[in-house]
Design an enzyme around this catalytic site. Structure first.
Site, PDB file in Angstrom:
ATOM      1  N   HIS A 421       0.807  -1.215   0.000  1.00  0.00           N
ATOM      2  CA  HIS A 421       0.000   0.000   0.000  1.00  0.00           C
ATOM      3  C   HIS A 421       0.848   1.277   0.000  1.00  0.00           C
ATOM      4  O   HIS A 421       0.311   2.376  -0.162  1.00  0.00           O
ATOM      5  CB  HIS A 421      -0.947   0.007   1.208  1.00  0.00           C
ATOM      6  CG  HIS A 421      -2.281   0.621   0.913  1.00  0.00           C
ATOM      7  ND1 HIS A 421      -2.445   1.713   0.100  1.00  0.00           N
ATOM      8  CD2 HIS A 421      -3.535   0.275   1.320  1.00  0.00           C
ATOM      9  CE1 HIS A 421      -3.719   2.033   0.023  1.00  0.00           C
ATOM     10  NE2 HIS A 421      -4.407   1.166   0.751  1.00  0.00           N
ATOM     11  N   ARG A 422       2.149   1.147   0.157  1.00  0.00           N
ATOM     12  CA  ARG A 422       3.017   2.327   0.011  1.00  0.00           C
ATOM     13  C   ARG A 422       3.126   2.728  -1.452  1.00  0.00           C
ATOM     14  O   ARG A 422       3.303   3.905  -1.774  1.00  0.00           O
ATOM     15  CB  ARG A 422       4.423   2.027   0.549  1.00  0.00           C
ATOM     16  CG  ARG A 422       4.499   1.721   2.032  1.00  0.00           C
ATOM     17  CD  ARG A 422       5.898   1.275   2.418  1.00  0.00           C
ATOM     18  NE  ARG A 422       6.330   0.080   1.677  1.00  0.00           N
ATOM     19  CZ  ARG A 422       7.537  -0.456   1.777  1.00  0.00           C
ATOM     20  NH1 ARG A 422       8.450   0.075   2.580  1.00  0.00           N
ATOM     21  NH2 ARG A 422       7.831  -1.546   1.076  1.00  0.00           N
TER      22      ARG A 422
END
Length: 449
Positions: A421-422
């Protein structure tokens, strides 16, 4: 005169520090040729066969199968001049500068190792015999006799007791002024570890580990964690606690894909190929990546950058007798469906034979894992380190499905996508998964991409 050389364990160009000896391909007394395979080892990535850069006669094998050996440790000694004449008892090697180069092993990017011995001042006296420096050849005895190889560890002065410790641990103990004879190792078999040395240096008592014994009443079997299993565990822990994982799921009707598969099997372009649902999934992934390139990017923590890659090195998770390996199909995005099917077939065969090379498992950009072959519906896979997403394929099953308002039996597949999710936002992850699903549910959608 005989000339002895020691063959050290190579790093096989992958930056590893140790490997396990699986099996010797030679024995003492065997005559070997240049680049002949002499030993099979298992690193943290794969099983590798090591060739030897010299020809000669094997005089000693220093380690047994099953042992873990540090890179650079001599594992074999051989006579590279077995036909040479024996030197007279009074003969002494001349004191002259010598330089010997160990050439890289064929098929591996071993670094060139150069050992050099300085000329000694003799002041008119006979020069002493040259001292062997690993991996330089071991100096033979001055008389014609059987080869004598120095012991790998020094003889201890205390009643013949030799502390069990690897060379780096011995070096650390010397630097910290710790007497290894006063320590009891905490590792299996009483081996002294770095922690033991540090604790002794800090004045902390070291508790000896209990010697393991076999007790049939426990009905337990213990296997040492090493090789591929050890590396996989470390990589998964690092990924799970570094990348914030998000997993999404999608269930699709792949009946049209399975019907296309049956038609293509009769096409001469696919003759002799094993056309699997995995090949269709691989093609769909490569097409969908072009519309969502973030899936194929990676987070570089050290540089504080997101690295976008304009190629797809597609990893395929494969279960092997030695554990999970993830070999890559290089530039999969440039391949046709027939080329992908052929590449996947070859990759799987090599992986199951345990012959996948470390190079074949490095620098991937995206991974597919197929748990459907085990009859499993879906899963939440952990992202492979150095990547940002992994797709899981479940089992294709006959399932009741609504088609045009009517319930029919269809071929249904569950997909799950884990992503970092980064790098990948929820919208991007969802769009990518939807694209892959659309291509598998209706292969004709490829015409619109």
């Amino acid at each position: 005169m005989p000339e002895f050389k020691q063959f050290p364990l190579s790093d096989t160009a992958e930056g590893l520090t140790e490997a396990d000896i699986i099996a010797w391909q030679v024995k003492v007394g065997d005559t070997v040729t240049v680049n002949q395979i002499v030993v099979e080892i298992e690193t943290a990535k794969a099983a590798v066969e090591l060739p030897i850069p010299w020809a000669g006669v094997v005089t000693e094998l220093h380690v047994e199968p099953g042992q873990t050996v540090e890179v650079g440790t001599p594992i074999l000694t051989m006579d590279v001049d077995p036909g040479g004449a024996a030197a007279p008892a009074a003969a002494v090697a001349p004191a002259a500068p010598e330089e010997e180069e160990m050439k890289p092993l064929v098929g591996y990017g071993s670094k060139t190792v150069v050992t050099q011995r300085r000329a000694r001042k003799t002041n008119g006296a006979p020069a002493p015999a040259p001292v062997a420096v690993a991996p330089a050849p071991v100096a033979p005895a001055p008389v014609a006799a059987a080869p004598v190889t120095p012991a790998p560890v020094p003889v201890a002065p205390k009643g013949g007791y030799v502390p069990l410790a690897k060379p780096p641990v011995r070096k650390l103990a010397k630097e910290l002024g710790v007497d290894l004879h006063a320590l009891t190792g905490t590792a299996n078999g009483g081996v002294i570890t770095r922690d033991d040395v540090h604790q002794a240096a800090n004045g902390t008592p070291v508790e000896a580990a209990a010697v393991s014994t076999v007790d049939p009443s426990t009905r337990e079997r213990r296997v040492k964690i090493k090789g591929v299993r050890k590396a996989t565990a470390a990589a998964m822990v690092q990924s799970a606690y570094t990348a914030p994982h998000v997993t999404e799921f999608l269930t699709i009707d792949v009946t049209p894909m399975m019907e296309l598969r049956e038609r293509l099997k009769k096409n001469r372009a696919f003759a002799g190929l094993k056309l699997t649902p995995l090949a269709f999934a691989a093609k769909a992934v490569c097409m969908a990546v072009k519309r969502t390139p973030d899936i194929n990017a990676v987070w570089d923590e050290a540089a504080q950058e997101i690295v976008f890659k304009d190629y797809v090195h597609l990893g395929i998770a494969a279960a092997t007798p030695r554990g999970l390996v993830v070999p890559k199909v290089r530039d999969a995005d440039a391949m046709s469906l027939t080329e992908l099917a052929a590449a996947l077939g070859e990759l799987t065969d090599v992986a199951r034979s345990g012959k996948t090379t470390p190079e074949a498992m490095s620098n991937g950009t995206f991974t597919i894992t197929n748990v459907g072959v085990f009859g499993v519906d879906t899963g939440t896979p952990i992202i492979n380190p150095g990547e940002s997403a992994i797709l899981c394929l479940g089992a294709i099953k006959d399932t009741p499905w609504v088609v045009d308002g009517e319930i029919k039996v269809r071929k249904v597949l569950q997909l799950s996508l884990s992503f970092d999710h980064r790098v990948v936002d929820g919208q991007q992850g969802s769009e990518f998964l939807a694209d892959v699903g659309a291509l598998l549910a209706d292969p004709a959608m490829a015409m619109t991409y």
